[in-house]
Design a protein around this motif. Structure first.
Motif, PDB file in Angstrom:
ATOM      1  N   ILE A 115      38.299  39.658  38.768  1.00  0.00           N
ATOM      2  CA  ILE A 115      36.684  39.574  40.205  1.00  0.00           C
ATOM      3  C   ILE A 115      35.311  40.167  39.539  1.00  0.00           C
ATOM      4  O   ILE A 115      35.598  39.935  38.056  1.00  0.00           O
ATOM      5  CB  ILE A 115      37.370  41.273  40.334  1.00  0.00           C
ATOM      6  CG1 ILE A 115      37.055  42.245  39.103  1.00  0.00           C
ATOM      7  CG2 ILE A 115      38.716  42.221  41.264  1.00  0.00           C
ATOM      8  CD1 ILE A 115      37.400  44.182  39.813  1.00  0.00           C
ATOM      9  N   ASP A 116      34.405  39.616  40.342  1.00  0.00           N
ATOM     10  CA  ASP A 116      32.993  40.042  40.492  1.00  0.00           C
ATOM     11  C   ASP A 116      32.465  40.431  41.257  1.00  0.00           C
ATOM     12  O   ASP A 116      32.836  39.292  42.909  1.00  0.00           O
ATOM     13  CB  ASP A 116      32.422  38.699  40.221  1.00  0.00           C
ATOM     14  CG  ASP A 116      31.144  38.427  39.322  1.00  0.00           C
ATOM     15  OD1 ASP A 116      31.287  38.417  37.767  1.00  0.00           O
ATOM     16  OD2 ASP A 116      30.365  39.075  39.849  1.00  0.00           O
ATOM     17  N   PRO A 117      31.457  40.585  41.216  1.00  0.00           N
ATOM     18  CA  PRO A 117      30.826  41.524  43.045  1.00  0.00           C
ATOM     19  C   PRO A 117      29.696  39.885  43.755  1.00  0.00           C
ATOM     20  O   PRO A 117      29.251  40.116  44.427  1.00  0.00           O
ATOM     21  CB  PRO A 117      29.478  41.724  42.472  1.00  0.00           C
ATOM     22  CG  PRO A 117      29.715  42.465  41.476  1.00  0.00           C
ATOM     23  CD  PRO A 117      30.824  41.417  40.698  1.00  0.00           C
ATOM     24  N   ARG A 146      39.045  37.590  42.847  1.00  0.00           N
ATOM     25  CA  ARG A 146      38.560  38.636  43.980  1.00  0.00           C
ATOM     26  C   ARG A 146      36.884  38.728  44.497  1.00  0.00           C
ATOM     27  O   ARG A 146      36.809  39.292  42.720  1.00  0.00           O
ATOM     28  CB  ARG A 146      39.267  39.290  44.186  1.00  0.00           C
ATOM     29  CG  ARG A 146      40.903  39.255  44.673  1.00  0.00           C
ATOM     30  CD  ARG A 146      41.764  40.632  44.590  1.00  0.00           C
ATOM     31  NE  ARG A 146      42.105  41.821  45.411  1.00  0.00           N
ATOM     32  CZ  ARG A 146      42.023  42.336  45.882  1.00  0.00           C
ATOM     33  NH1 ARG A 146      43.571  42.970  44.358  1.00  0.00           N
ATOM     34  NH2 ARG A 146      41.612  43.145  45.810  1.00  0.00           N
ATOM     35  N   GLN A 147      36.547  38.487  45.328  1.00  0.00           N
ATOM     36  CA  GLN A 147      34.742  39.153  45.471  1.00  0.00           C
ATOM     37  C   GLN A 147      35.058  40.662  45.396  1.00  0.00           C
ATOM     38  O   GLN A 147      35.537  40.885  46.604  1.00  0.00           O
ATOM     39  CB  GLN A 147      33.990  38.850  46.140  1.00  0.00           C
ATOM     40  CG  GLN A 147      33.247  38.720  46.153  1.00  0.00           C
ATOM     41  CD  GLN A 147      32.135  38.320  47.361  1.00  0.00           C
ATOM     42  OE1 GLN A 147      32.312  37.315  47.736  1.00  0.00           O
ATOM     43  NE2 GLN A 147      30.675  39.121  47.432  1.00  0.00           N
ATOM     44  N   SER A 148      34.840  41.416  44.156  1.00  0.00           N
ATOM     45  CA  SER A 148      34.468  42.666  44.347  1.00  0.00           C
ATOM     46  C   SER A 148      34.269  43.669  43.600  1.00  0.00           C
ATOM     47  O   SER A 148      33.519  43.001  42.008  1.00  0.00           O
ATOM     48  CB  SER A 148      35.809  43.456  44.799  1.00  0.00           C
ATOM     49  OG  SER A 148      35.768  44.946  44.663  1.00  0.00           O
ATOM     50  N   THR A 149      33.393  44.578  43.881  1.00  0.00           N
ATOM     51  CA  THR A 149      32.551  45.139  42.505  1.00  0.00           C
ATOM     52  C   THR A 149      33.535  46.352  42.074  1.00  0.00           C
ATOM     53  O   THR A 149      35.288  46.658  42.666  1.00  0.00           O
ATOM     54  CB  THR A 149      31.303  46.624  42.886  1.00  0.00           C
ATOM     55  OG1 THR A 149      32.327  47.028  43.681  1.00  0.00           O
ATOM     56  CG2 THR A 149      30.208  45.647  43.546  1.00  0.00           C
ATOM     57  N   ALA A 181      34.986  48.868  44.022  1.00  0.00           N
ATOM     58  CA  ALA A 181      35.471  48.721  45.506  1.00  0.00           C
ATOM     59  C   ALA A 181      36.375  48.403  45.229  1.00  0.00           C
ATOM     60  O   ALA A 181      37.885  47.831  46.384  1.00  0.00           O
ATOM     61  CB  ALA A 181      34.481  47.950  45.956  1.00  0.00           C
ATOM     62  N   PHE A 182      37.321  47.843  44.056  1.00  0.00           N
ATOM     63  CA  PHE A 182      37.788  46.873  44.028  1.00  0.00           C
ATOM     64  C   PHE A 182      39.548  47.440  44.195  1.00  0.00           C
ATOM     65  O   PHE A 182      39.999  49.075  44.251  1.00  0.00           O
ATOM     66  CB  PHE A 182      38.318  46.893  42.446  1.00  0.00           C
ATOM     67  CG  PHE A 182      39.769  45.722  42.271  1.00  0.00           C
ATOM     68  CD1 PHE A 182      40.009  44.387  43.189  1.00  0.00           C
ATOM     69  CD2 PHE A 182      40.376  46.072  40.979  1.00  0.00           C
ATOM     70  CE1 PHE A 182      41.066  43.969  42.732  1.00  0.00           C
ATOM     71  CE2 PHE A 182      41.631  45.231  41.219  1.00  0.00           C
ATOM     72  CZ  PHE A 182      42.374  44.381  41.514  1.00  0.00           C
ATOM     73  N   ASP A 183      40.580  47.303  44.411  1.00  0.00           N
ATOM     74  CA  ASP A 183      41.731  47.531  45.553  1.00  0.00           C
ATOM     75  C   ASP A 183      42.890  47.151  44.906  1.00  0.00           C
ATOM     76  O   ASP A 183      43.142  46.187  45.065  1.00  0.00           O
ATOM     77  CB  ASP A 183      42.037  48.105  47.085  1.00  0.00           C
ATOM     78  CG  ASP A 183      43.236  48.837  46.916  1.00  0.00           C
ATOM     79  OD1 ASP A 183      43.714  49.149  46.710  1.00  0.00           O
ATOM     80  OD2 ASP A 183      43.481  48.983  48.124  1.00  0.00           O
TER      81      ASP A 183
END
Length: 201
Positions: A54-56, A77-80, A83-85
Motif C-alpha cells: 500500500i502507498d498513498p 492498493r492506493q491507501s494511507t 485508511a487501509f481496510d
C-alpha cells in the motif's frame, strides 16, 4: 526507474535482505506499508504466501503496479495506512521501510499490532532525528562507511517517491515502542537508519 525489472541500491534497499530473511521464516502473508515503487514487494513475493503493498501516492502505486504486474499473490492498493481496510485479513509480517516517520508513530504501531496474526512480526527500517549528542556522534562515526557503501553500490538516492524529514529522536521512538510493543528490539544501523522488530506472542 520506470521498468518493471529495475533493481537499484540505496540506504533503504540495503536492508531488504534483512526483511527477506524475516519473511522467509514464516512464508506467510505480508503487508508492506509505504511500498513506493514496489521493489520490496517484488522481492518479498517469492518467499511469502501473499504480499499486500500500500502507498498513498498515486504515481508510486502506478509504478508499483507496473513493476509487480501479474505476480501471483501480490496486490497493490492506493491507501494511507490510517485508511487501509484489510477486512478480515491478518498478517504474519508488516514492514515499514522509511515510511513510519511519515505517520504518527504511536498510532501506526498500535494499528499494525492489531493487524498481526499470533506470532506475527512488525519490522521497521526507520529514520530518526538527531537531537542528542549521542545521535550526532553516531552519525559522524557512520559517515565514512556510509560514503564507501554508497560508492561501492552505485547508490540511487532519489527514486522519485515522497520523502520527509524525521521528527522524533531514537530515544523518543524507543519510548513509544516500549509502550505499544513490549519486547520490541531497536538498534541503530548504518545509513542513518534504525531497525525495529517485534514479534507478538
Amino acid at each position: 526507474m520506470g521498468a518493471s525489472d529495475d533493481q537499484y541500491w540505496n540506504h533503504n534497499t540495503a536492508y531488504h535482505p534483512w526483511l527477506l530473511g524475516i519473511a522467509a521464516q514464516r512464508a506467510g502473508d505480508v503487508l508492506d506499508v509505504g511500498c513506493g515503487d514496489g521493489l520490496l514487494a517484488q522481492r518479498l513475493a517469492p518467499v511469502s504466501r501473499t504480499v499486500t503493498a500500500i502507498d498513498p501516492d498515486p504515481s508510486s502505486v502506478q509504478r508499483a503496479d507496473e513493476r509487480l504486474g501479474a505476480l501471483p499473490g501480490v496486490q497493490v492498493r492506493q491507501s494511507t495506512f490510517v485508511a487501509f481496510d484489510p477486512g478480515s485479513q491478518r498478517f504474519d509480517l508488516i514492514t515499514f521501510v522509511a515510511s513510519l516517520h511519515h505517520m504518527d508513530t504511536r498510532a501506526a504501531l498500535v494499528r499494525a499490532r492489531g493487524m498481526l496474526n499470533p506470532g506475527g512480526t512488525i519490522a521497521v527500517v526507520g529514520l530518526s532525528a538527531n537531537k542528542t549528542v549521542r545521535d550526532w556522534i553516531w552519525s559522524a562515526i557512520c559517515l565514512p562507511a556510509v560514503r564507501v557503501g554508497s560508492w561501492r553500490n552505485s547508490e540511487v538516492p532519489d527514486i522519485g517517491v515522497a520523502v520527509a524529514d524525521p521528527r522524533e529522536s531514537l530515544d523518543e521512538i524507543r519510548r513509544v515502542a516500549g509502550d505499544v510493543l513490549p519486547g520490541a528490539v531497536i538498534r541503530r544501523a548504518l545509513y542513518y537508519r534504525y531497525l525495529l522488530t517485534c514479534t507478538l506472542g
